[in-house]
Design a protein around this motif. Sequence first.
Motif, mmCIF file in Angstrom:
data_model
loop_
_atom_site.group_PDB
_atom_site.id
_atom_site.type_symbol
_atom_site.label_atom_id
_atom_site.label_comp_id
_atom_site.label_asym_id
_atom_site.label_seq_id
_atom_site.Cartn_x
_atom_site.Cartn_y
_atom_site.Cartn_z
ATOM 1 N N ALA A 50 0.834 -1.193 0.000
ATOM 2 C CA ALA A 50 0.000 0.000 0.000
ATOM 3 C C ALA A 50 0.874 1.250 0.000
ATOM 4 O O ALA A 50 2.091 1.186 0.234
ATOM 5 C CB ALA A 50 -0.914 -0.003 1.228
ATOM 6 N N LEU A 51 0.260 2.400 -0.240
ATOM 7 C CA LEU A 51 0.998 3.655 -0.357
ATOM 8 C C LEU A 51 1.818 3.943 0.897
ATOM 9 O O LEU A 51 2.987 4.342 0.807
ATOM 10 C CB LEU A 51 0.021 4.799 -0.628
ATOM 11 N N MET A 52 1.227 3.759 2.075
ATOM 12 C CA MET A 52 1.941 4.036 3.324
ATOM 13 C C MET A 52 3.170 3.140 3.465
ATOM 14 O O MET A 52 4.250 3.588 3.861
ATOM 15 C CB MET A 52 1.001 3.839 4.513
ATOM 16 N N ALA A 56 7.118 4.404 3.458
ATOM 17 C CA ALA A 56 7.997 4.113 4.594
ATOM 18 C C ALA A 56 9.252 3.364 4.148
ATOM 19 O O ALA A 56 10.352 3.611 4.655
ATOM 20 C CB ALA A 56 7.239 3.305 5.648
ATOM 21 N N ARG A 57 9.088 2.457 3.197
ATOM 22 C CA ARG A 57 10.244 1.698 2.702
ATOM 23 C C ARG A 57 11.262 2.618 2.031
ATOM 24 O O ARG A 57 12.473 2.507 2.267
ATOM 25 C CB ARG A 57 9.787 0.624 1.718
ATOM 26 N N VAL A 58 10.780 3.539 1.198
ATOM 27 C CA VAL A 58 11.692 4.468 0.527
ATOM 28 C C VAL A 58 12.378 5.369 1.545
ATOM 29 O O VAL A 58 13.589 5.617 1.466
ATOM 30 C CB VAL A 58 10.942 5.313 -0.519
ATOM 31 N N GLU A 59 11.618 5.864 2.527
ATOM 32 C CA GLU A 59 12.210 6.719 3.562
ATOM 33 C C GLU A 59 13.300 5.979 4.316
ATOM 34 O O GLU A 59 14.378 6.542 4.573
ATOM 35 C CB GLU A 59 11.123 7.183 4.540
ATOM 36 N N PHE A 60 13.042 4.744 4.669
ATOM 37 C CA PHE A 60 14.029 3.984 5.428
ATOM 38 C C PHE A 60 15.272 3.728 4.580
ATOM 39 O O PHE A 60 16.408 3.837 5.074
ATOM 40 C CB PHE A 60 13.435 2.658 5.909
ATOM 41 N N ILE A 71 1.048 11.884 4.837
ATOM 42 C CA ILE A 71 1.577 11.116 3.722
ATOM 43 C C ILE A 71 1.883 11.987 2.506
ATOM 44 O O ILE A 71 2.888 11.770 1.810
ATOM 45 C CB ILE A 71 0.596 9.975 3.351
ATOM 46 N N ILE A 72 1.041 12.989 2.230
ATOM 47 C CA ILE A 72 1.281 13.853 1.072
ATOM 48 C C ILE A 72 2.591 14.613 1.244
ATOM 49 O O ILE A 72 3.397 14.726 0.305
ATOM 50 C CB ILE A 72 0.106 14.833 0.862
#
Length: 273
Positions: A50-52, A56-60, A71-72
Amino acid sequence: MRRYIACFVIMCMLMVSGGTSLALANAPTAVTDKILAVELELYGMEQAGALMERTARVEFDLYNEAYAKPIIERVEGLYTAVIGDGSGSPTFISKLNAVEVTFNKTITDKPAKTRLEDMEKTISGTVHTEGGMMARLNALAAMTFPGGEVAMERVTLPKDTLIKISIQKELAGRVNKAGEDVPFRAEDNIYVGEALVIPKGAMGTAKIKKIADPALFGKDGRIDLEFKHLPGMDGTKVPIEMGDVAKKMTQSQIQAGGAALAGMVLLGPLGAA
């Protein structure tokens, strides 16, 4: 007899309408499109979830932590950090391009994550697993540029600039079809003054517009290619086309025993023109 064109060097003409300066164009507006654009740059493919979860994966991966902002705002921040907002500030991609060009004299057509790991192995002999990709890239930049800062400036790429490219796919009139994508690669660095605008190794995609089979009386077959753009150092999509000047330059190379003519690739009875 098989007739094909395989990885011949050809000339293409860069066309920047009105001599406009390089800036990000056609940026996505939807949140889902922006996170997808970031994923394609970093991983080369859309990530599952899902989007969330994807955010989170990209941020980490980038920062070694996930944030608790709306989220936006989070997606907008990731898009600006990786791809940019048109302000001219260095981005993850532009900084990675600069480091790779400095060490390898070219960039590679791989996802950013893989390119970063390859550069770490080249420079320090190992892939660093601690910290996020942003910190790891900054460490490489610190070894490459004074103060670790990549100098950026806004420039205007002159209309009718010529760039040498190579087709990265065999073309055969009896095999290929109209509408098919054809990858091509920049074979020279393009500068405006001392500013590197398009790096060697930048990859673009042409499209087959028309295929004409060889006819009677020795008339050559032909494959017409439509070129659209090449990515600049900062990710800008620079529009290009096969203009008259480029055709004349390419024809000169053919006569000198060099390139095949893009835009109207000649497929004669003896094979590759």
